[in-house]
Design a protein around this motif. Structure first.
Motif, PDB file in Angstrom:
ATOM      1  N   GLU A 204      42.191  36.919  21.778  1.00  0.00           N
ATOM      2  CA  GLU A 204      43.536  36.429  21.477  1.00  0.00           C
ATOM      3  C   GLU A 204      43.512  35.228  20.537  1.00  0.00           C
ATOM      4  OE1 GLU A 204      45.929  38.101  25.333  1.00  0.00           O
ATOM      5  OE2 GLU A 204      45.273  36.032  25.429  1.00  0.00           O
TER       6      GLU A 204
ATOM      7  N   GLY B 176      48.691  43.769  26.216  1.00  0.00           N
ATOM      8  CA  GLY B 176      49.585  43.203  27.226  1.00  0.00           C
ATOM      9  C   GLY B 176      50.644  44.186  27.680  1.00  0.00           C
TER      10      GLY B 176
ATOM     11  N   GLN C  93      45.580  48.060  31.953  1.00  0.00           N
ATOM     12  CA  GLN C  93      44.620  46.974  31.723  1.00  0.00           C
ATOM     13  C   GLN C  93      44.122  46.340  33.022  1.00  0.00           C
ATOM     14  OE1 GLN C  93      47.542  45.629  28.174  1.00  0.00           O
ATOM     15  NE2 GLN C  93      46.098  44.043  28.688  1.00  0.00           N
TER      16      GLN C  93
ATOM     17  N   GLY D 187      44.904  38.052  28.974  1.00  0.00           N
ATOM     18  CA  GLY D 187      44.770  36.628  28.706  1.00  0.00           C
ATOM     19  C   GLY D 187      43.435  36.206  28.114  1.00  0.00           C
TER      20      GLY D 187
HETATM   21 MO1  MOS Z   1      47.131  40.017  27.175  1.00  0.00          MO
HETATM   22  S1  MOS Z   1      49.055  39.759  26.616  1.00  0.00           S
HETATM   23  O1  MOS Z   1      47.180  39.019  28.579  1.00  0.00           O
HETATM   24  O2  MOS Z   1      46.916  41.650  27.496  1.00  0.00           O
END
Ligand code: MOS
Length: 731
Positions: A691, A243, A211, A507
């Protein structure tokens, strides 16, 4: 470019491309199997060998001896790498445990060897021939037992206190003191952690699934003890992360070591049963919530304490974060305590902090509303705040929680909700639940490069990732809007550390931050275009492929006639996030049926109303939110890594034993976005939304179950065994 004053009017406000529902531009590649994922075909010289990772069979202790002789002689085997022959390794700053273990073992399934062979099957067969003798130490594996030794942390995670919480709570006429538990959870993304590594001299290229490209590059360099310039990390398509792929994992390190030893490219995919213990997980929490109210439902005292565990030097699960900001109340406290556990590494999983925190807080709010005899929507509404309750001179940049809740209640038919256990549909007990959604908006510095060629084609290059979220598409929309060209005129290249460093996907900051970086680069390119056309001073408009300044105009492509124009810039942020609390809000509504004879829970319908600033692409944003809502149902009803408290590992470490729901499990999901634009966050006026879609869902499900059955469960997941014996009372 620095963003340090609220955004004025800018080209994004036209919303001809940005904000329009737009199908994913990478969709055709993905559904036709042509998008190259990490383990698939890349422009790798030579035929890659296969690496198979061996995980430690103990949770804590040491490798006394490791015998690889038989494996090395096995058919097709090229080499076996362990701590004995890997050379000296460093450690990145972001990993708690070493990614290659031995002789010391820090957690179960920590990688201790990689077997390299001509085929996957040969590597796997040889891996089974490795004989390891361990010296096993005892360890601490039970959060509930370790809780008493847990310690408070400093910095951002330090306890907070405002007013006199204890006094106000003691004297409150209506109060709740309840403890909630959330289990360890596994990201369970579709694509496993996978890497192909290839050395060229003293530099390494890794095609991987990560990521955060810039973080990964730095961390791999630190681990291999080579200069960051010697690492190229390529991650153009990612089959989910949640994450679990924020940080460097063992697949990258093991593929790199294996390739160096084998002197050829090596591909490694972590086998599914290794992933839950080898990689990271969302740590379990124990949360105590105390709320005190006046009889008219105003919160006078609110306290939230949370306990979680991690390996030595690990971080805690920040489950009290939202409680600092979500509801008003003059007397308040939060505290988080961290216990040392010898389970695998706990770390970020989608909406770390708020996701498990709201699972507890929003049941507590439901319980309080019931004690007050007040509708739970109304209870939340009357305790809304427009300022940071811990620092009242600090307003929210934009906060429409009340509208989310009231609008949602109307759309969902909330007024039809009855008292617990009162709604029946044949054998089904039916109930409705609500929860507030809250997730902070974070911005990260993000850079991009934009090119314009003589045929008017625009190319954006940035190391931003698309983890299934739609980054390719919103970045193309941003460049198209800024330069006044149709989407088809924009190509987007992502996920290569050779490109300018972006915010990455974490995040829920990726969409706003990465497009703001593209915005900055486009502003620069627009200046170059005007200069190249010799249009001089004056406000320029870029529309329909035409550039205008005053009464002069030209085709955009004309500007690059004499040579490609290339602009690069980054968006950085001043202190607006200090002056204004930047958060996103929502209301989650859920209807469930609970089988009165078996206790089985079925979600019947779900609605999320979200307030998250400008929605850059309603199509991909909706997909993010319904995916998150589905994940929230998993958290409420299914997901739990079962801890073996004797030996210290997660027992159900595959997708057979760790259950997650799919969209087919939920007949009806609806998402509504409030029409917002937040000028305090970025020129895009957008905030995170992915999220947010998860935050609060678990509690909305739990509250719906309570409304159906009248049985309150405070321990997730709410599996049927937890309420089955109590349903007799209502059946
Ligand atoms: Mo998210 S848990 O910051 O990929």
């Amino acid at each position: 470019m620095k963003f340090d004053t609220p955004a004025g009017t800018n080209p994004i406000d036209r919303m001809r491309v940005v904000g329009q529902p737009t199908a994913r531009i990478d969709g055709p590649l993905k559904v036709s199997g042509k998008a190259p994922y990490a383990y698939e075909h890349h422009d790798v010289p030579g035929k890659p060998a296969y690496g198979y990772v061996v995980g430690a069979a103990i949770a804590k202790g040491a490798i006394r001896s490791i015998d690889t002789a038989q494996a090395e002689r096995a058919p097709g085997v090229i080499t076996v790498v362990t701590h004995r022959n890997a050379g000296k390794l460093g450690k990145g700053r972001m990993n708690t445990a070493n990614l290659l273990g031995g002789p010391r073992v820090e957690h179960y399934h920590q990688a201790i060897a990689v077997v390299v062979a001509e085929t996957f099957e040969q590597a796997r067969a040889a891996a089974a021939m490795i004989d390891v003798d361990y010296a096993r130490d005892g360890g601490t594996f039970d959060l509930a037992a370790a809780k008493t030794g847990a310690a408070e942390q400093g910095g951002e995670n330090a306890p907070t206190a405002v007013g006199d919480f204890e006094g106000a709570f003691a004297s409150a006429p209506v109060k709740l003191d309840a403890t909630y538990t959330t289990p360890d959870q596994s990201h369970s993304m579709m694509e496993p952690h996978a890497t192909i590594a290839q050395w060229d001299g003293d530099g390494v290229t890794v095609w991987t699934s990560n990521q955060m490209v810039a973080w990964g590059k730095k961390e791999l360099a630190a681990t291999l003890q080579i200069a960051p310039e010697k690492v190229r990390l390529v991650s153009p398509y990612i089959g989910g992360g949640f994450g679990g792929k924020l940080f460097l994992r063992s697949d990258v390190v093991m593929a790199s070591l294996a390739s160096r030893a084998a002197k050829r490219p090596v591909k490694v995919a972590l086998q599914r049963p290794l992933i839950p213990n080898n990689t990271t997980h969302r740590p379990a929490t124990i949360q105590r919530i105390r709320v005190g109210c006046s009889r008219d439902g105003k919160i006078t005292a609110i306290g939230h304490e949370s306990w979680s565990g991690n390996l030595p030097d690990g971080d805690l699960e920040t489950a009290t974060m939202q409680t600092k900001l979500l509801y008003a109340g003059p007397n308040r406290m939060t505290a988080m305590r961290l216990a040392v556990l010898d389970l695998p590494e706990g770390n970020a999983m989608r909406a770390p902090g708020e996701a498990p925190g709201l699972m507890a807080l929003e049941i507590a709010m439901d319980e309080m509303a019931e004690k007050l005899g007040m509708d739970p929507v109304k209870f939340r509404v009357i305790n809304d705040t427009q300022v940071d309750p811990e620092k009242p001179d600090r307003p929210f940049s934009q906060r429409n929680l009340v509208r989310c809740l009231e609008d949602g209640a109307k759309r969902f038919g909330w007024s039809r909700r009855k008292a617990p256990g009162q709604t029946r549909d044949g054998r089904w007990l039916v109930g409705m639940g609500v929860a507030a959604a809250f997730r902070n908006n974070l911005n990260q510095k993000s850079a991009a490069r934009v090119r314009l060629n003589a045929s008017g084609q625009v190319t954006v290059e940035t190391d931003m990732t698309d983890i299934g979220t739609g980054s390719y598409t919103i970045i193309a929309q941003t460049a198209a809007e800024m330069l006044g060209v149709p989407l088809a005129k924009v190509s987007v290249k992502l996920g290569d550390s050779a490109f300018p460093a972006a915010a990455g996907s974490g995040g829920q900051w990726g969409a706003n931050s990465s497009t703001a970086g593209v915005y900055a680069a486009c502003v620069k390119l627009r200046e170059q275009v005007v200069q190249s056309l010799g249009f001089g001073q004056g406000e320029a408009t870029f529309e329909n492929g035409t550039v205008r300044v005053g009464n002069r105009s030209a085709d955009l492509a004309q500007a690059a006639k004499a040579g490609e124009l290339i602009a690069e810039d980054a968006m950085e942020y001043g202190d607006l996030a200090k002056k204004f609390q930047q958060s996103t809000f929502g209301g989650h509504f859920v209807e469930v049926g609970v089988d009165r004879y078996t206790g089985e829970v079925r979600v019947r319908r779900m609605l999320a109303v979200c307030a998250a600033g400008r929605i850059l692409n309603p199509t991909s944003a909706r997909s993010q939110v319904i995916g998150a809502m589905t994940m929230g149902v998993g958290g409420a009803l299914m997901e739990e890594l079962a801890v073996d408290k004797r030996f210290g590992f997660f027992v159900n470490h595959d997708l057979a034993g760790y259950e997650v729901p799919v969209h087919m499990d939920i007949p009806h999901q609806e998402v509504v976005f409030l029409d917002e634009a937040d000028d305090k966050v970025s020129p895009m006026k957008a905030k995170g939304v992915g999220e947010l879609g998860l935050c609060g869902v678990g509690a909305a499900v739990a509250n719906a179950i309570y409304n159906a059955t009248g049985v309150r469960i405070r321990d997730y997941p709410i599996t049927l065994d937890k309420h089955l014996d109590k349903l007799g009372d209502v059946a």
